[in-house]
Design a protein around this motif. Structure first.
Motif, PDB file in Angstrom:
ATOM      1  N   LYS A 349       0.852  -1.188   0.000  1.00  0.00           N
ATOM      2  CA  LYS A 349       0.000   0.000   0.000  1.00  0.00           C
ATOM      3  C   LYS A 349       0.887   1.237   0.000  1.00  0.00           C
ATOM      4  N   ASN A 350       1.104   1.811  -1.155  1.00  0.00           N
ATOM      5  CA  ASN A 350       1.999   2.955  -1.279  1.00  0.00           C
ATOM      6  C   ASN A 350       1.274   4.259  -0.939  1.00  0.00           C
ATOM      7  N   THR A 351       2.018   5.132  -0.276  1.00  0.00           N
ATOM      8  CA  THR A 351       1.487   6.471   0.005  1.00  0.00           C
ATOM      9  C   THR A 351       2.095   7.512  -0.926  1.00  0.00           C
ATOM     10  N   VAL A 352       3.149   7.130  -1.630  1.00  0.00           N
ATOM     11  CA  VAL A 352       3.773   8.002  -2.626  1.00  0.00           C
ATOM     12  C   VAL A 352       4.043   7.168  -3.870  1.00  0.00           C
ATOM     13  N   ARG A 353       4.217   7.828  -5.011  1.00  0.00           N
ATOM     14  CA  ARG A 353       4.492   7.083  -6.238  1.00  0.00           C
ATOM     15  C   ARG A 353       5.999   6.906  -6.394  1.00  0.00           C
ATOM     16  N   ASN A 354       6.380   5.854  -7.104  1.00  0.00           N
ATOM     17  CA  ASN A 354       7.808   5.628  -7.331  1.00  0.00           C
ATOM     18  C   ASN A 354       8.371   6.682  -8.288  1.00  0.00           C
ATOM     19  N   LEU A 355       9.693   6.807  -8.280  1.00  0.00           N
ATOM     20  CA  LEU A 355      10.377   7.790  -9.125  1.00  0.00           C
ATOM     21  C   LEU A 355      11.182   7.112 -10.231  1.00  0.00           C
ATOM     22  N   ALA A 356      10.726   5.936 -10.654  1.00  0.00           N
ATOM     23  CA  ALA A 356      11.453   5.203 -11.698  1.00  0.00           C
ATOM     24  C   ALA A 356      11.578   6.012 -12.978  1.00  0.00           C
ATOM     25  N   PHE A 357      10.550   6.797 -13.306  1.00  0.00           N
ATOM     26  CA  PHE A 357      10.584   7.635 -14.496  1.00  0.00           C
ATOM     27  C   PHE A 357      10.879   9.093 -14.144  1.00  0.00           C
ATOM     28  N   ALA A 358      11.501   9.300 -12.962  1.00  0.00           N
ATOM     29  CA  ALA A 358      11.854  10.629 -12.456  1.00  0.00           C
ATOM     30  C   ALA A 358      10.594  11.390 -12.052  1.00  0.00           C
ATOM     31  N   SER A 359      10.697  12.734 -12.023  1.00  0.00           N
ATOM     32  CA  SER A 359       9.580  13.581 -11.628  1.00  0.00           C
ATOM     33  C   SER A 359       9.891  14.989 -12.100  1.00  0.00           C
ATOM     34  N   GLY A 360       8.938  15.888 -11.901  1.00  0.00           N
ATOM     35  CA  GLY A 360       9.169  17.260 -12.314  1.00  0.00           C
ATOM     36  C   GLY A 360       9.038  17.438 -13.816  1.00  0.00           C
ATOM     37  N   PRO A 361       9.577  18.523 -14.361  1.00  0.00           N
ATOM     38  CA  PRO A 361       9.395  18.816 -15.794  1.00  0.00           C
ATOM     39  C   PRO A 361      10.048  17.803 -16.718  1.00  0.00           C
ATOM     40  N   HIS A 362      11.017  17.027 -16.214  1.00  0.00           N
ATOM     41  CA  HIS A 362      11.677  16.033 -17.055  1.00  0.00           C
ATOM     42  C   HIS A 362      11.151  14.616 -16.797  1.00  0.00           C
ATOM     43  N   LEU A 363       9.957  14.516 -16.223  1.00  0.00           N
ATOM     44  CA  LEU A 363       9.297  13.214 -16.113  1.00  0.00           C
ATOM     45  C   LEU A 363       9.264  12.565 -17.499  1.00  0.00           C
ATOM     46  N   CYS A 364       9.617  11.283 -17.560  1.00  0.00           N
ATOM     47  CA  CYS A 364       9.798  10.588 -18.838  1.00  0.00           C
ATOM     48  C   CYS A 364       8.586  10.749 -19.759  1.00  0.00           C
ATOM     49  N   ILE A 365       8.823  11.274 -20.953  1.00  0.00           N
ATOM     50  CA  ILE A 365       7.749  11.472 -21.933  1.00  0.00           C
ATOM     51  C   ILE A 365       7.132  10.140 -22.348  1.00  0.00           C
ATOM     52  N   GLY A 366       7.946   9.105 -22.432  1.00  0.00           N
ATOM     53  CA  GLY A 366       7.470   7.815 -22.928  1.00  0.00           C
ATOM     54  C   GLY A 366       6.954   6.876 -21.858  1.00  0.00           C
ATOM     55  N   GLN A 367       6.681   7.387 -20.643  1.00  0.00           N
ATOM     56  CA  GLN A 367       6.276   6.484 -19.560  1.00  0.00           C
ATOM     57  C   GLN A 367       4.977   5.731 -19.881  1.00  0.00           C
ATOM     58  N   HIS A 368       4.027   6.395 -20.551  1.00  0.00           N
ATOM     59  CA  HIS A 368       2.763   5.726 -20.861  1.00  0.00           C
ATOM     60  C   HIS A 368       2.981   4.588 -21.855  1.00  0.00           C
ATOM     61  N   LEU A 369       3.838   4.825 -22.856  1.00  0.00           N
ATOM     62  CA  LEU A 369       4.135   3.776 -23.826  1.00  0.00           C
ATOM     63  C   LEU A 369       4.848   2.611 -23.152  1.00  0.00           C
ATOM     64  N   ALA A 370       5.780   2.894 -22.235  1.00  0.00           N
ATOM     65  CA  ALA A 370       6.486   1.823 -21.537  1.00  0.00           C
ATOM     66  C   ALA A 370       5.507   0.940 -20.768  1.00  0.00           C
ATOM     67  N   ARG A 371       4.551   1.554 -20.107  1.00  0.00           N
ATOM     68  CA  ARG A 371       3.569   0.770 -19.340  1.00  0.00           C
ATOM     69  C   ARG A 371       2.663  -0.039 -20.274  1.00  0.00           C
ATOM     70  N   VAL A 372       2.295   0.551 -21.404  1.00  0.00           N
ATOM     71  CA  VAL A 372       1.488  -0.194 -22.376  1.00  0.00           C
ATOM     72  C   VAL A 372       2.258  -1.414 -22.873  1.00  0.00           C
ATOM     73  N   GLU A 373       3.523  -1.232 -23.206  1.00  0.00           N
ATOM     74  CA  GLU A 373       4.330  -2.336 -23.710  1.00  0.00           C
ATOM     75  C   GLU A 373       4.504  -3.420 -22.656  1.00  0.00           C
ATOM     76  N   MET A 374       4.781  -3.021 -21.415  1.00  0.00           N
ATOM     77  CA  MET A 374       4.954  -4.002 -20.342  1.00  0.00           C
ATOM     78  C   MET A 374       3.652  -4.767 -20.093  1.00  0.00           C
ATOM     79  N   THR A 375       2.527  -4.067 -20.125  1.00  0.00           N
ATOM     80  CA  THR A 375       1.229  -4.707 -19.913  1.00  0.00           C
ATOM     81  C   THR A 375       0.913  -5.696 -21.021  1.00  0.00           C
ATOM     82  N   ARG A 376       1.113  -5.282 -22.262  1.00  0.00           N
ATOM     83  CA  ARG A 376       0.812  -6.151 -23.401  1.00  0.00           C
ATOM     84  C   ARG A 376       1.708  -7.383 -23.405  1.00  0.00           C
ATOM     85  N   ALA A 377       3.000  -7.182 -23.092  1.00  0.00           N
ATOM     86  CA  ALA A 377       3.936  -8.309 -23.077  1.00  0.00           C
ATOM     87  C   ALA A 377       3.556  -9.309 -21.999  1.00  0.00           C
TER      88      ALA A 377
END
Length: 417
Positions: A349-377
């Motif tokens: 039960k997380n109270t904060v989100r992980n920072l695997a894709f960083a945070s702030g203005p340089h939050l990974c642009i491709g994070q949604h695609l990465a999650r889609v690919e991981m889910t589909r695989a």
């Protein structure tokens, strides 16, 4: 119809950039005891993260003043204060040399303008459509090579290929050119350590994408390059140099991170068979499994920022001109945020989100695609590989590296179809 430009291989075709890349990521079996030890001492420690795990001198950054920043709050502070902790100076000597004028090497206001356009190109609803049209055919094609055998090495035969082949499909690359494309994409990273193959690869990829972009502007199609060439925000489109630089980086930022993330996800589930069984019984647990894998072993353990003014982090003074080793792995295993942080637990039960894709203005642009690919695989593997388990006759998977962690092999057995 677009006639795909021809990619030129390196002059020295025997040169293997993958060997050099592997050396740079290290072979550390477990950096976390050392990371925890450092974080327990202080959120700010003088020195280089890399040099905690290797004796090989850092010719690129070793002479520069550096500190490590550890723990969730300290890392988040750095990532979300871009006016103090800048990207341009941090990445111009390395990624800037490799990719050119890419958004990773920009700060506001330039970064803000161009990121807004890229974000429109990678909106969740846009990326979701790629799952069925682009990702699924690649996943299915790769699985056909081993699904009949009842055994496989999921790293060598699957995860090490599918994110890159997704990119090939997105840019409509001739599959025959795939190995050269991958080789050049890795070789361009060597610009930062002075090897001549680095700028050679960057130049050849730049020429390839410049010509391909010219063709796509004249005859746009449903592919990613046509999409990026025409997407706009506030009436502005991406300039050619920014777009070509982004495409140079796409293989590394998009392909490599997803390969590592998916490999870790599968390894974590297979080495925790009770949690794998739970996911098989209830596919709605897949998003939680992905987030926990990203937290537990994120694709990148540490990233850089440059301190532009005298400041402090958690009460520790930092001088202007200091390079900040922002240790994402420490943030994601901070015991104050994630109890028993070294434990893989999809039910946490997380109270904060992980920072695997960083945070702030340089939050990974491709994070949604990465999650889609991981889910589909993962869904495809669970659908088509019943009774999936580790191969008891082969070595257990071992995640290695201090910077970019991944297992080299993941041998499994399953009921053949």
């Amino acid at each position: 119809m677009t006639v795909m430009p021809k990619l030129e291989d390196l002059v020295d075709q025997s040169f293997d950039p993958f060997v050099v890349e592997k050396l740079s990521t290290g072979d550390c079996p477990d950096p976390y005891p050392r990371i925890h030890e450092l974080a327990a001492r202080s959120p700010v420690i003088e020195g280089s993260y890399r040099m905690q795990f290797t004796d090989v001198p850092d010719a690129q950054m070793g002479h520069l003043p550096q500190v490590m920043v550890l723990g969730y709050d300290a890392v988040l502070h750095v990532l979300t204060n871009p006016e103090i902790f800048r990207n341009k100076e941090a990445f111009a000597p390395n990624l800037g040399k490799s990719f050119g004028n890419t958004v990773t090497v920009m700060d506001a206001p330039e970064h803000t303008r161009f990121r807004k356009i890229f974000q429109k190109a990678f909106l969740p609803q846009v990326v979701a459509k790629w799952g069925e049209s682009v990702v699924d055919p690649v996943v299915s094609r790769l699985m056909e090579n081993f699904i009949h055998r009842g055994e496989a090495d999921l790293i060598e035969e699957f995860t090490h290929h599918y994110p890159f082949q997704v990119i090939y499909a997105q840019v409509e690359l001739d599959p025959a050119q795939g190995p050269t494309f991958h080789k050049l994409a890795i070789a361009q990273l060597l610009s930062s350590i002075g090897l001549p193959q680095g700028p050679e690869a960057s130049g050849k990829l730049g020429a390839f994408f410049t010509e391909l972009l010219r063709q796509k502007r004249a005859n746009p199609g449903p592919d990613l390059i046509s999409h990026l060439a025409n997407v706009e925000a506030d009436g502005e489109k991406l300039p050619d140099d920014v777009l070509v630089s982004f495409l140079r980086q796409l293989m590394n930022a998009g392909g490599d991170t997803t390969y590592r993330g998916t490999s870790v996800l599968l390894t974590a589930l297979l080495t925790h068979p009770d949690q794998l069984a739970a996911v098989i019984a209830d596919r709605s647990l897949i998003p939680a499994a992905i987030e926990e894998a990203l937290r537990w072993e994120g694709p990148v353990s540490s990233t850089f920022r440059y301190c532009s003014v005298d400041t402090e982090i958690m009460g520790h003074p930092i001088k202007a001109g200091t390079y900040i080793n922002t240790v994402l792995a420490s943030a994601n295993r901070d015991p104050e945020k994630f109890p028993e942080p070294d434990k893989f637990d999809i039910f946490r039960k997380n109270t904060v989100r992980n920072l695997a894709f960083a945070s702030g203005p340089h939050l990974c642009i491709g994070q949604h695609l990465a999650r889609v690919e991981m889910t589909r695989a993962l869904n495809a593997i669970l659908d088509r590989m019943p009774n999936l388990r580790l191969d008891p006759d082969k070595p257990a998977p071992a995640i290695i590296g201090h910077l970019l962690r991944v297992p080299e092999h993941l041998w499994v057995k399953f009921d053949a179809s």
